[in-house]
Design a protein around this motif. Structure first.
Motif, PDB file in Angstrom:
ATOM      1  N   ALA A  70     -14.236 -13.597 -61.794  1.00 56.34           N
ATOM      2  CA  ALA A  70     -15.275 -12.674 -61.996  1.00 56.34           C
ATOM      3  C   ALA A  70     -16.389 -13.283 -62.855  1.00 56.34           C
ATOM      4  CB  ALA A  70     -15.018 -11.324 -62.513  1.00 56.34           C
ATOM      5  N   LYS A  71     -16.099 -13.760 -63.926  1.00 52.57           N
ATOM      6  CA  LYS A  71     -17.173 -14.190 -65.053  1.00 52.57           C
ATOM      7  C   LYS A  71     -17.577 -15.503 -64.359  1.00 52.57           C
ATOM      8  CE  LYS A  71     -14.388 -13.194 -68.963  1.00 52.57           C
ATOM      9  NZ  LYS A  71     -13.421 -13.474 -69.862  1.00 52.57           N
ATOM     10  N   ALA A  72     -17.154 -16.395 -63.455  1.00 52.61           N
ATOM     11  CA  ALA A  72     -17.771 -17.463 -62.964  1.00 52.61           C
ATOM     12  C   ALA A  72     -18.840 -17.002 -61.888  1.00 52.61           C
ATOM     13  CB  ALA A  72     -16.791 -18.336 -62.263  1.00 52.61           C
ATOM     14  N   GLU A  73     -18.541 -15.918 -61.338  1.00 53.77           N
ATOM     15  CA  GLU A  73     -19.580 -15.514 -60.189  1.00 53.77           C
ATOM     16  C   GLU A  73     -20.568 -14.399 -60.877  1.00 53.77           C
ATOM     17  OE1 GLU A  73     -17.009 -14.028 -57.336  1.00 53.77           O
ATOM     18  OE2 GLU A  73     -16.417 -16.006 -56.793  1.00 53.77           O
ATOM     19  N   GLY A  74     -20.347 -13.899 -62.352  1.00 48.12           N
ATOM     20  CA  GLY A  74     -21.354 -13.034 -62.994  1.00 48.12           C
ATOM     21  C   GLY A  74     -21.080 -11.723 -62.416  1.00 48.12           C
ATOM     22  N   LYS A  75     -19.730 -11.507 -62.133  1.00 49.19           N
ATOM     23  CA  LYS A  75     -19.245 -10.126 -61.785  1.00 49.19           C
ATOM     24  C   LYS A  75     -18.461  -9.603 -62.963  1.00 49.19           C
ATOM     25  CE  LYS A  75     -18.906 -10.994 -56.731  1.00 49.19           C
ATOM     26  NZ  LYS A  75     -17.981 -10.984 -55.745  1.00 49.19           N
ATOM     27  N   GLU A  76     -18.135  -8.241 -63.026  1.00 49.09           N
ATOM     28  CA  GLU A  76     -17.210  -7.502 -63.876  1.00 49.09           C
ATOM     29  C   GLU A  76     -15.751  -7.149 -63.206  1.00 49.09           C
ATOM     30  OE1 GLU A  76     -19.093  -4.729 -66.453  1.00 49.09           O
ATOM     31  OE2 GLU A  76     -20.916  -5.101 -65.336  1.00 49.09           O
ATOM     32  N   PHE A  77     -14.903  -7.361 -64.179  1.00 51.18           N
ATOM     33  CA  PHE A  77     -13.497  -7.291 -64.072  1.00 51.18           C
ATOM     34  C   PHE A  77     -12.777  -6.626 -65.068  1.00 51.18           C
ATOM     35  CE2 PHE A  77      -9.119  -8.678 -64.292  1.00 51.18           C
ATOM     36  CZ  PHE A  77      -8.495  -8.037 -62.914  1.00 51.18           C
ATOM     37  N   ALA A  78     -12.017  -5.669 -64.813  1.00 55.06           N
ATOM     38  CA  ALA A  78     -11.237  -4.968 -65.878  1.00 55.06           C
ATOM     39  C   ALA A  78     -10.280  -4.172 -65.713  1.00 55.06           C
ATOM     40  CB  ALA A  78     -12.403  -3.820 -66.474  1.00 55.06           C
ATOM     41  N   LEU A  79      -9.328  -3.992 -66.522  1.00 57.35           N
ATOM     42  CA  LEU A  79      -8.052  -3.260 -66.478  1.00 57.35           C
ATOM     43  C   LEU A  79      -7.982  -1.809 -67.125  1.00 57.35           C
ATOM     44  CD1 LEU A  79      -5.661  -6.345 -67.741  1.00 57.35           C
ATOM     45  CD2 LEU A  79      -6.358  -5.691 -65.414  1.00 57.35           C
ATOM     46  N   CYS A  80      -7.280  -1.030 -66.507  1.00 49.12           N
ATOM     47  CA  CYS A  80      -7.386   0.469 -67.328  1.00 49.12           C
ATOM     48  C   CYS A  80      -5.807   0.992 -67.197  1.00 49.12           C
ATOM     49  CB  CYS A  80      -8.393   1.049 -66.381  1.00 49.12           C
ATOM     50  SG  CYS A  80      -8.273   2.945 -66.834  1.00 49.12           S
ATOM     51  N   CYS A  81      -5.693   1.852 -68.166  1.00 52.59           N
ATOM     52  CA  CYS A  81      -4.633   2.655 -67.948  1.00 52.59           C
ATOM     53  C   CYS A  81      -3.220   2.112 -67.967  1.00 52.59           C
ATOM     54  CB  CYS A  81      -4.728   3.598 -66.825  1.00 52.59           C
ATOM     55  SG  CYS A  81      -6.305   4.207 -66.704  1.00 52.59           S
ATOM     56  N   GLY A  82      -2.991   1.018 -68.695  1.00 52.10           N
ATOM     57  CA  GLY A  82      -1.599   0.590 -68.513  1.00 52.10           C
ATOM     58  C   GLY A  82      -0.720   1.434 -69.454  1.00 52.10           C
ATOM     59  N   GLU A  83       0.503   1.664 -69.131  1.00 51.47           N
ATOM     60  CA  GLU A  83       1.309   2.445 -69.837  1.00 51.47           C
ATOM     61  C   GLU A  83       2.779   1.864 -69.929  1.00 51.47           C
ATOM     62  OE1 GLU A  83       1.743   6.272 -68.270  1.00 51.47           O
ATOM     63  OE2 GLU A  83      -0.452   6.626 -68.469  1.00 51.47           O
ATOM     64  N   GLY A  84       3.518   2.342 -70.820  1.00 56.21           N
ATOM     65  CA  GLY A  84       5.027   1.889 -71.107  1.00 56.21           C
ATOM     66  C   GLY A  84       5.061   0.183 -71.167  1.00 56.21           C
ATOM     67  N   PHE A  85       6.001  -0.144 -70.207  1.00 54.24           N
ATOM     68  CA  PHE A  85       6.308  -1.679 -70.217  1.00 54.24           C
ATOM     69  C   PHE A  85       5.116  -2.426 -69.826  1.00 54.24           C
ATOM     70  CE2 PHE A  85       7.498  -5.547 -68.042  1.00 54.24           C
ATOM     71  CZ  PHE A  85       8.342  -6.177 -69.277  1.00 54.24           C
ATOM     72  N   VAL A  86       4.370  -2.081 -68.868  1.00 55.33           N
ATOM     73  CA  VAL A  86       3.030  -2.949 -68.490  1.00 55.33           C
ATOM     74  C   VAL A  86       2.194  -2.655 -69.628  1.00 55.33           C
ATOM     75  CG1 VAL A  86       1.018  -2.712 -66.952  1.00 55.33           C
ATOM     76  CG2 VAL A  86       3.256  -2.399 -66.096  1.00 55.33           C
ATOM     77  N   LYS A  87       1.852  -1.635 -70.461  1.00 55.67           N
ATOM     78  CA  LYS A  87       1.105  -1.799 -71.570  1.00 55.67           C
ATOM     79  C   LYS A  87       1.556  -2.563 -72.829  1.00 55.67           C
ATOM     80  CE  LYS A  87      -1.331   1.241 -74.840  1.00 55.67           C
ATOM     81  NZ  LYS A  87      -1.548   2.554 -75.276  1.00 55.67           N
ATOM     82  N   GLU A  88       2.859  -3.067 -72.688  1.00 58.97           N
ATOM     83  CA  GLU A  88       3.431  -3.831 -73.985  1.00 58.97           C
ATOM     84  C   GLU A  88       3.188  -5.307 -73.614  1.00 58.97           C
ATOM     85  OE1 GLU A  88       7.541  -3.303 -74.895  1.00 58.97           O
ATOM     86  OE2 GLU A  88       7.094  -0.851 -74.703  1.00 58.97           O
ATOM     87  N   VAL A  89       3.274  -5.450 -72.080  1.00 58.40           N
ATOM     88  CA  VAL A  89       3.017  -6.852 -71.661  1.00 58.40           C
ATOM     89  C   VAL A  89       1.697  -7.255 -71.803  1.00 58.40           C
ATOM     90  CG1 VAL A  89       3.071  -8.266 -69.518  1.00 58.40           C
ATOM     91  CG2 VAL A  89       5.219  -6.843 -69.958  1.00 58.40           C
ATOM     92  N   LEU A  90       0.766  -6.379 -71.654  1.00 59.01           N
ATOM     93  CA  LEU A  90      -0.787  -6.671 -71.599  1.00 59.01           C
ATOM     94  C   LEU A  90      -0.952  -6.970 -73.135  1.00 59.01           C
ATOM     95  CD1 LEU A  90      -2.396  -3.927 -69.256  1.00 59.01           C
ATOM     96  CD2 LEU A  90      -2.000  -6.454 -68.985  1.00 59.01           C
ATOM     97  N   GLU A  91      -0.495  -5.805 -74.113  1.00 58.20           N
ATOM     98  CA  GLU A  91      -0.723  -6.284 -75.521  1.00 58.20           C
ATOM     99  C   GLU A  91      -0.019  -7.675 -76.003  1.00 58.20           C
ATOM    100  OE1 GLU A  91       0.973  -2.569 -77.124  1.00 58.20           O
ATOM    101  OE2 GLU A  91      -1.151  -1.453 -76.733  1.00 58.20           O
ATOM    102  N   ASP A  92       1.118  -7.783 -75.664  1.00 57.23           N
ATOM    103  CA  ASP A  92       1.834  -9.079 -76.167  1.00 57.23           C
ATOM    104  C   ASP A  92       1.161 -10.265 -75.505  1.00 57.23           C
ATOM    105  OD1 ASP A  92       3.584  -7.402 -77.456  1.00 57.23           O
ATOM    106  OD2 ASP A  92       5.318  -7.756 -76.058  1.00 57.23           O
ATOM    107  N   SER A  93       0.377 -10.167 -74.604  1.00 56.91           N
ATOM    108  CA  SER A  93      -0.217 -11.314 -73.898  1.00 56.91           C
ATOM    109  C   SER A  93      -1.643 -11.527 -74.461  1.00 56.91           C
ATOM    110  CB  SER A  93      -0.179 -11.441 -72.415  1.00 56.91           C
ATOM    111  OG  SER A  93      -0.952 -10.210 -71.821  1.00 56.91           O
ATOM    112  N   ASN A  94      -2.197 -10.491 -75.262  1.00 60.31           N
ATOM    113  CA  ASN A  94      -3.597 -10.578 -75.834  1.00 60.31           C
ATOM    114  C   ASN A  94      -4.416 -10.403 -74.729  1.00 60.31           C
ATOM    115  OD1 ASN A  94      -2.767 -10.558 -78.604  1.00 60.31           O
ATOM    116  ND2 ASN A  94      -2.290 -12.717 -78.354  1.00 60.31           N
ATOM    117  N   MET A  95      -4.171  -9.866 -73.730  1.00 60.95           N
ATOM    118  CA  MET A  95      -5.016  -9.683 -72.350  1.00 60.95           C
ATOM    119  C   MET A  95      -6.340  -8.990 -72.727  1.00 60.95           C
ATOM    120  SD  MET A  95      -5.367 -10.662 -69.487  1.00 60.95           S
ATOM    121  CE  MET A  95      -3.544 -10.813 -68.517  1.00 60.95           C
ATOM    122  N   ASP A  96      -6.407  -8.024 -73.661  1.00 59.46           N
ATOM    123  CA  ASP A  96      -7.884  -7.298 -74.106  1.00 59.46           C
ATOM    124  C   ASP A  96      -8.654  -8.580 -74.884  1.00 59.46           C
ATOM    125  OD1 ASP A  96      -6.060  -7.823 -76.421  1.00 59.46           O
ATOM    126  OD2 ASP A  96      -6.935  -6.018 -77.397  1.00 59.46           O
TER     127      ASP A  96
END
Length: 109
Positions: A70-96
């Protein structure tokens, strides 16, 4: 549930992909192909993750690849609403630090 199901919709000018289930090494290749097709046709894409139960390192790689593309093509990409285990994985991987993460679809501009 051993699979990942998803449906697409629109909110504002974003394509919203609502994912449900597991994203792991067993389905990562197929999911990646499908999500890349959606991204090709979209200027803005957000993955809504509130119904996802599991996200493996293979899933993280897909998210990173989509973000990079997305960045290479000048587009936008985002994540939303992760909860529970998925939210933990996103946080632990510093995805934000690499991808915009919204708490709610209502935040999409």
């Amino acid at each position: 549930m051993d699979t990942l199901e998803f449906e697409t919709g629109k909110q504002n000018d974003w394509v919203v992909v609502k994912a449900k289930g597991r994203l792991d090494r067993l389905n990562a290749a197929d999911v990646s192909v499908e999500w890349e097709k959606i991204q090709e046709e979209s200027q803005k894409m957000v993955l809504e993750l509130s119904k996802m139960d599991y996200l493996s390192s293979a899933g993280i790689r897909i998210l990173l690849r989509l973000s990079k593309k997305a960045k290479a093509e000048g587009k936008e990409f985002a994540l939303c609403c992760g909860e529970g285990f998925v939210k933990e994985v996103l946080e632990d991987s510093n995805m934000d630090m690499l991808v915009k993460v919204y708490d709610s679809l209502d935040e999409l501009a």
